[in-house]
Design a protein around this motif. Structure first.
Motif, mmCIF file in Angstrom:
data_model
loop_
_atom_site.group_PDB
_atom_site.id
_atom_site.type_symbol
_atom_site.label_atom_id
_atom_site.label_comp_id
_atom_site.label_asym_id
_atom_site.label_seq_id
_atom_site.Cartn_x
_atom_site.Cartn_y
_atom_site.Cartn_z
ATOM 1 N N PHE A 27 1.001 -1.475 0.004
ATOM 2 C CA PHE A 27 -0.016 0.199 -0.471
ATOM 3 C C PHE A 27 1.087 1.273 0.497
ATOM 4 C CE2 PHE A 27 -3.656 -3.221 1.082
ATOM 5 C CZ PHE A 27 -4.427 -2.804 0.456
ATOM 6 N N TYR A 45 -5.006 -5.759 5.983
ATOM 7 C CA TYR A 45 -4.821 -5.902 4.808
ATOM 8 C C TYR A 45 -3.531 -6.131 5.365
ATOM 9 C CZ TYR A 45 -10.101 -3.994 4.050
ATOM 10 O OH TYR A 45 -11.048 -4.213 4.557
ATOM 11 N N GLU A 47 -1.509 -6.606 1.390
ATOM 12 C CA GLU A 47 -1.927 -6.267 0.239
ATOM 13 C C GLU A 47 -2.524 -6.293 -0.507
ATOM 14 O OE1 GLU A 47 0.688 -8.927 -1.547
ATOM 15 O OE2 GLU A 47 -1.083 -10.397 -1.505
ATOM 16 N N THR A 49 -5.355 -6.190 -3.400
ATOM 17 C CA THR A 49 -6.297 -7.252 -4.116
ATOM 18 C C THR A 49 -5.325 -6.348 -5.606
ATOM 19 O OG1 THR A 49 -7.948 -5.933 -4.489
ATOM 20 C CG2 THR A 49 -7.520 -7.797 -2.545
ATOM 21 N N GLN A 52 -6.980 -2.994 -6.704
ATOM 22 C CA GLN A 52 -6.691 -1.778 -6.462
ATOM 23 C C GLN A 52 -5.228 -1.692 -6.070
ATOM 24 O OE1 GLN A 52 -7.057 -3.846 -1.724
ATOM 25 N NE2 GLN A 52 -8.908 -3.659 -1.551
ATOM 26 N N THR A 71 -18.982 -7.572 -6.352
ATOM 27 C CA THR A 71 -17.676 -7.863 -4.840
ATOM 28 C C THR A 71 -17.258 -8.989 -4.410
ATOM 29 O OG1 THR A 71 -20.692 -7.206 -4.822
ATOM 30 C CG2 THR A 71 -19.630 -8.127 -3.043
ATOM 31 N N GLY A 72 -16.327 -8.354 -3.661
ATOM 32 C CA GLY A 72 -14.908 -9.340 -3.048
ATOM 33 C C GLY A 72 -13.684 -9.632 -3.567
ATOM 34 N N THR A 73 -13.961 -7.681 -4.706
ATOM 35 C CA THR A 73 -12.639 -8.091 -5.714
ATOM 36 C C THR A 73 -12.086 -6.794 -4.607
ATOM 37 O OG1 THR A 73 -13.633 -6.334 -6.872
ATOM 38 C CG2 THR A 73 -13.537 -8.632 -7.624
ATOM 39 N N GLY A 74 -12.498 -6.423 -3.784
ATOM 40 C CA GLY A 74 -12.177 -4.900 -3.031
ATOM 41 C C GLY A 74 -12.231 -3.532 -4.199
ATOM 42 N N LYS A 75 -13.154 -4.023 -4.320
ATOM 43 C CA LYS A 75 -13.056 -2.652 -5.329
ATOM 44 C C LYS A 75 -13.437 -1.471 -4.871
ATOM 45 C CE LYS A 75 -18.246 -3.628 -6.181
ATOM 46 N NZ LYS A 75 -18.984 -2.937 -5.267
ATOM 47 N N THR A 76 -14.636 -1.343 -3.413
ATOM 48 C CA THR A 76 -15.057 -0.375 -2.546
ATOM 49 C C THR A 76 -13.467 0.262 -1.925
ATOM 50 O OG1 THR A 76 -16.598 -2.294 -1.596
ATOM 51 C CG2 THR A 76 -16.123 0.156 -0.229
ATOM 52 N N ARG A 276 -8.052 -13.500 4.164
ATOM 53 C CA ARG A 276 -8.315 -12.634 3.713
ATOM 54 C C ARG A 276 -7.139 -11.031 4.670
ATOM 55 N NH1 ARG A 276 -12.477 -10.247 -0.393
ATOM 56 N NH2 ARG A 276 -12.389 -12.219 -1.561
ATOM 57 N N THR A 277 -7.567 -11.598 5.765
ATOM 58 C CA THR A 277 -6.882 -11.099 6.868
ATOM 59 C C THR A 277 -6.028 -11.051 8.061
ATOM 60 O OG1 THR A 277 -7.925 -9.684 8.156
ATOM 61 C CG2 THR A 277 -8.471 -8.366 5.856
HETATM 62 P P1 AMP Z 1 -15.480 -5.452 -1.559
HETATM 63 O O1 AMP Z 1 -15.307 -6.365 -2.861
HETATM 64 O O2 AMP Z 1 -15.460 -4.291 -2.115
HETATM 65 O O3 AMP Z 1 -16.487 -6.067 -1.524
HETATM 66 O O4 AMP Z 1 -14.551 -5.922 -0.197
HETATM 67 C C1 AMP Z 1 -14.468 -7.843 -0.343
HETATM 68 C C2 AMP Z 1 -14.075 -8.076 1.681
HETATM 69 O O5 AMP Z 1 -12.530 -7.774 1.018
HETATM 70 C C3 AMP Z 1 -14.548 -6.745 2.087
HETATM 71 O O6 AMP Z 1 -14.513 -7.267 3.010
HETATM 72 C C4 AMP Z 1 -13.416 -6.279 2.513
HETATM 73 O O7 AMP Z 1 -13.158 -6.375 4.109
HETATM 74 C C5 AMP Z 1 -11.689 -7.462 2.173
HETATM 75 N N1 AMP Z 1 -10.869 -6.466 1.295
HETATM 76 C C6 AMP Z 1 -10.515 -5.324 0.370
HETATM 77 N N2 AMP Z 1 -9.387 -5.133 0.465
HETATM 78 C C7 AMP Z 1 -8.040 -5.911 1.020
HETATM 79 C C8 AMP Z 1 -7.367 -6.143 0.993
HETATM 80 N N3 AMP Z 1 -6.423 -5.504 0.361
HETATM 81 N N4 AMP Z 1 -6.959 -7.546 1.432
HETATM 82 C C9 AMP Z 1 -7.378 -7.956 2.704
HETATM 83 N N5 AMP Z 1 -8.965 -7.846 2.487
HETATM 84 C C10 AMP Z 1 -9.473 -6.943 2.021
#
Ligand code: AMP
Length: 580
Positions: A27, A45, A47, A49, A52, A71-76, A276-277
């Motif tokens: 990051f 987190y 690193e 995704t 990101q 959803t689930g890719t960390g796009k938020t 993931r974390t």
């Molecule tokens: P999203 O695709 O934005 O709905 O994110 C999916 C999930 O991934 C959420 O629970 C986030 O908290 C988690 N997340 C997002 N970025 C990372 C990252 N770099 N490392 C680990 N988890 C992440």
């Protein structure tokens, strides 16, 4: 992603050799300010995704962006972090700098919580605004001043018309789940909102699918956007190892119990569970140890000595489960590994391929298990498409399956003991009891004790069997409104609701304009259930059926009495279900 993923290896390659060569940016490398990097570290987190890593640098450089991501890719976080870079802490500007448009109130809440979490140290003021919530509360917050507004288009338009949502200072607009917004009929609202914002703004559009209508919006409102999409690596399936691939659809709250049960039935010799974390690694390790497994945590926060110790325990079979993040497990090569478990669907197909390449070596069969939330079904499909391999969706073993399996284990243990011999010293016990009781009775009591002492008597709750909901994430190219995805007119779901769920009858259906998102939005907005807790939904012409957790059914019915759907009071009641 549009660039070649740097750490994708064909399944089956030993990952040890590519550790040093892996060049996933941190990051820090992405150029984020320290407050944000600290927030991410606190969230565990390790690193970025892929989405990101690809999106953040151009967004920080001010480019417009058109991203295809589910959803689930960390796009938020991919759009939230650059947006937070734009805040000016310490100034007393009160008008929003960023506007995020999302299709549902559930997503409005989720996204604003995520932005709030990431921007806590910056003191970011984030306000979700959506229909169904009293407008007064939103007006008060807007008057006090906000930095980021996360809104559903309908309610944003309400505020714009009232003159209560100033958009002159907006520097960035994000359209999240744009295809979904179009499917829900928000196209005109989006156009209207965009014309209210300064033409100099940065515009970011994320969509799970890229139909022509999305491209048309992008053409009109985005300037020379960077395009980020999920590439389809062709070599991934190459010389794949023999891996049995299974996924389970499980609501988040039931995951720890479901994992325990799956492990009980699978009985791996040694397994890696990917999280993931770091926080998830620590929590899950504790939970698994509490359930009697010998689990060890491995994450990037540990030094080499600690890592070596953990690996030693796994190799000597003092531990049988390793709970790890991708980063920490990179380069690990564990011979006796039989199972890889994805506690969450990996954020990119490459990570999945990399993970499962750790089992099924040297002709042995390996097992890859993925726990997905129902809404992540789309990510699984994407992985299947990329790897050209089938992932079968299985039912979580039921309490009955588990009991049968445990009985089998007890039987096997007893048989082993018979074969081992050395039982004579117990003969006197059996013989004296046999004077008074039937020998069968005595044997049964002994089996019971053996069974219980193996810890098998633990009481188990049934885990709801969540049917995959096609309305959420497995939309066809036309999105969720596409006819193909719709249930038959008046179609009835399977007669019995899923375990632990109650089916509610809703006196409004397709002819009243009801869509699954309306039901999810209303229930999640008015009760303490989240969208994930809501089960199968069926929309018929004149009514709908929705599954909610049994213990929340009354709360949902009561809450729905107090609110409206599409502007009207709608009856919710338990379905009068007649068993066959
Ligand atoms: P999203 O695709 O934005 O709905 O994110 C999916 C999930 O991934 C959420 O629970 C986030 O908290 C988690 N997340 C997002 N970025 C990372 C990252 N770099 N490392 C680990 N988890 C992440």
């Amino acid at each position: 992603m549009s660039a070649e993923p740097t750490d994708a290896v064909p399944a089956g390659d030993a990952p040890a050799a590519d550790v040093a060569a892996t060049e996933v940016p941190t990051f820090d490398d992405l150029g984020l300010r320290p407050e944000l990097v600290r927030a991410l570290s606190a969230l565990g987190y390790e690193e970025p995704t892929p989405i990101q890593a690809e999106s953040i640098p151009p967004l920080l450089a001010g480019r417009d962006l058109l991203g295809q991501a589910a959803t689930g890719t960390g796009k938020t976080a991919a759009f939230a972090l650059p947006l937070l870079e734009r805040l000016h802490p310490g100034t007393d500007a009160d008008a929003p700098v960023a506007l995020v448009l999302v299709p549902t109130r559930e997503l409005a809440m989720q996204v604003s919580e995520a932005i709030h979490r990431h921007g806590r140290e910056l003191g970011a003021r984030v306000l979700p605004i959506f229909g169904g919530q009293p407008i007064g509360r939103q007006l008060g917050a807007l008057r006090r001043g906000v930095d980021v507004v996360v809104a559903t288009p309908g309610r944003a338009i309400d505020h714009i018309n009232r003159g209560t949502l100033p958009l002159d200072s907006v520097e960035v607009v994000v359209l999240d789940e744009a295809d979904e917004m179009l499917d829900m009929g928000f196209a005109e609202d989006i156009e209207a909102i965009l014309t209210e914002t300064p033409p100099t703004r940065q515009t970011v559009l994320f969509s799970a699918t890229m139909p022509a209508r999305i491209n048309a919006i992008a053409k009109r409102h985005l300037t020379d956007p960077v395009r980020i999409e999920i590439a389809r690596p062709t070599s991934a399936a190459g010389d794949s190892p023999k891996v049995r691939q299974t996924a389970y659809l499980i609501p988040r709250s039931h995951k720890p119990a479901a994992l325990g049960r799956i492990l009980d039935v699978e009985a791996p010799t040694a397994a890696i569970v990917f999280c993931r974390t770091r926080l998830e690694v620590d929590e899950l390790t504790e939970t698994l140890n509490g359930r009697g497994y010998r689990a060890e945590a491995l994450h990037g926060g540990m030094d080499q000595q600690q890592r070596d110790r953990v690996m030693g325990r796994l190799r000597s079979a003092t531990a049988d489960l390793l709970v790890a993040t991708d980063v920490a497990a990179r380069g690990l090569d564990i011979d006796q590994l039989t199972h890889v478990v994805n506690y969450d669907v990996p954020s990119a197909p490459e990570a999945y391929v990399h993970r499962i390449g750790r089992v099924g070596r040297a002709g042995r069969e390996g097992v890859a298990i993925t726990l997905a939330e129902p809404r992540q079904h789309r990510l699984l499909k994407n992985i299947e498409r990329v790897t050209k391999q089938h992932i079968s969706i299985d039912k979580v073993p039921s309490v009955a399956d588990l009991r049968t399996r445990r009985m089998e284990l007890t039987r096997a243990t007893l048989e082993e003991s018979i074969l081992e011999g050395g039982l004579d010293q117990f003969r006197v016990v059996v013989e004296t009891l046999a004077d008074e009781y039937d020998v069968m009775e005595v044997a049964l009591a002994a089996v019971k004790l053996a069974h219980e002492s193996s810890g098998a008597a633990a009481d188990e709750e049934e885990i709801p069997d969540v049917a995959h909901r096609p309305d959420r994430d497995d939309r066809g190219p036309k999105g969720r409104g596409s006819k193909k995805d719709r249930p038959e007119r008046g179609a009835r779901p399977p007669r019995r609701p899923s375990e632990g769920m109650t089916r509610l009858y809703v006196a409004a259906g397709r002819s009243f304009g009801i869509r699954p998102g309306d039901l999810v939005g209303a229930i999640a907005g008015e009760t303490d259930l989240s969208g994930r807790d809501i089960g199968a939904i069926e929309i018929a012409d004149r009514f709908s059926l929705v599954e909610v957790p049994e213990d929340h059914a009354d709360q949902v019915i009561a809450a729905m009495k107090r609110t409206t759907l599409k502007g009207k009071k709608v009856l919710f009641r338990r379905e009068r279900f007649t068993p066959e």
